[in-house]
Write an enzyme that holds these catalytic residues in place. Structure first.
Site, PDB file in Angstrom:
ATOM      1  N   TYR A 116      -0.731  -2.215  -0.040  1.00  0.00           N
ATOM      2  CA  TYR A 116      -1.785  -1.992  -1.035  1.00  0.00           C
ATOM      3  C   TYR A 116      -1.815  -3.138  -2.042  1.00  0.00           C
ATOM      4  CZ  TYR A 116      -4.141   0.181  -5.062  1.00  0.00           C
ATOM      5  OH  TYR A 116      -4.967   0.441  -6.126  1.00  0.00           O
ATOM      6  N   GLU A 170      -7.997   7.535  -9.339  1.00  0.00           N
ATOM      7  CA  GLU A 170      -7.228   7.290 -10.561  1.00  0.00           C
ATOM      8  C   GLU A 170      -7.107   8.582 -11.365  1.00  0.00           C
ATOM      9  OE1 GLU A 170      -5.501   4.749 -11.382  1.00  0.00           O
ATOM     10  OE2 GLU A 170      -6.293   3.101 -10.170  1.00  0.00           O
ATOM     11  N   TRP A 227       1.343   6.780  -7.992  1.00  0.00           N
ATOM     12  CA  TRP A 227       0.262   6.204  -7.186  1.00  0.00           C
ATOM     13  C   TRP A 227       0.610   6.265  -5.701  1.00  0.00           C
ATOM     14  CZ3 TRP A 227      -4.588   5.830  -7.367  1.00  0.00           C
ATOM     15  CH2 TRP A 227      -5.293   4.977  -6.508  1.00  0.00           C
TER      16      TRP A 227
END
Length: 205
Positions: free
Chosen positions: A31, A53, A61
């Site tokens: 990522y 988010e 995350w």
């Protein structure tokens, strides 16, 4: 696997320098290398990022990334037109989906944000609306603690989005969004990705 450290970054077995959070987990590393910090300038992609988010709030995350395929399935590929039509029955269905974060408020926010995204098209669209809050300068962090968690622009963006009907768009969440979509460059100065977005011109060192 990280091989050695070089000041503020970790040198991987491929010889590339990354921050600690992106140095070991293969998913986070991919990522970081291929997506984080690159400009997102399409409505579909930006809507997805805002929603993810929001789902990340209070979680890691990495958790959201692992669940992203399931999120995309659950929310019709984050097509705002489709999600805007979700009903109470869809909410109950999603609350039974083990592949996503089953938080009623966050699910409702994703639907609300889809409707707000569609409505913004009358005013030029989500992309232009968000990107108008790009700051005039970007941080130049040497170590992770140099990176702020919010900014004057993320506070303003948060307030503006709330006025347009968006939810789960607090200042800290919006600063994370700005980092993720290249509106600010918070790659550490020694990272191999520093300056890769093309949005910010790195001064000579």
């Amino acid at each position: 696997m990280a091989a050695e450290t070089a000041g503020s970054v970790i040198i991987g077995d491929d010889g590339l320098a990354r921050p600690a959070w992106a140095a070991s987990d293969p998913l986070l590393r991919e990522y970081y290398d291929q997506e984080w910090g690159l400009p997102v300038t399409d409505e579909h992609g930006l809507y997805e990022r805002i929603c993810l988010e929001g789902f990340q709030a209070g979680l890691s995350w990495a958790t959201i990334l692992r669940k992203r395929p399931a999120f995309r399935t659950a929310f019709e590929g984050f097509n705002p037109d489709a999600v805007a039509l979700f009903t109470a029955a869809d909410v109950e269905r999603l609350l039974q989906d083990p592949g996503i974060v089953r938080n009623r408020m966050k699910i409702l926010a994703t639907i609300k944000n889809a409707r707000a995204t569609v409505a913004l098209r009358k005013e030029g669209g989500l992309v232009d609306f968000v990107w108008q809050f790009r700051p005039v300068a970007t941080p130049r962090p040497v170590v992770h603690t140099d990176i702020p968690t919010q900014s004057e622009e993320s506070v303003a963006l948060s307030k503006a989005l709330r006025k347009k009907g968006f939810s789960f768009v607090g200042p800290t969440t919006m600063f994370a969004l700005m980092e993720a979509i290249g509106m600010v460059d918070t790659h550490l100065l020694d990272s191999h990705r520093r300056g890769s977005s093309g949005v910010w011109q790195e001064p000579a060192r």
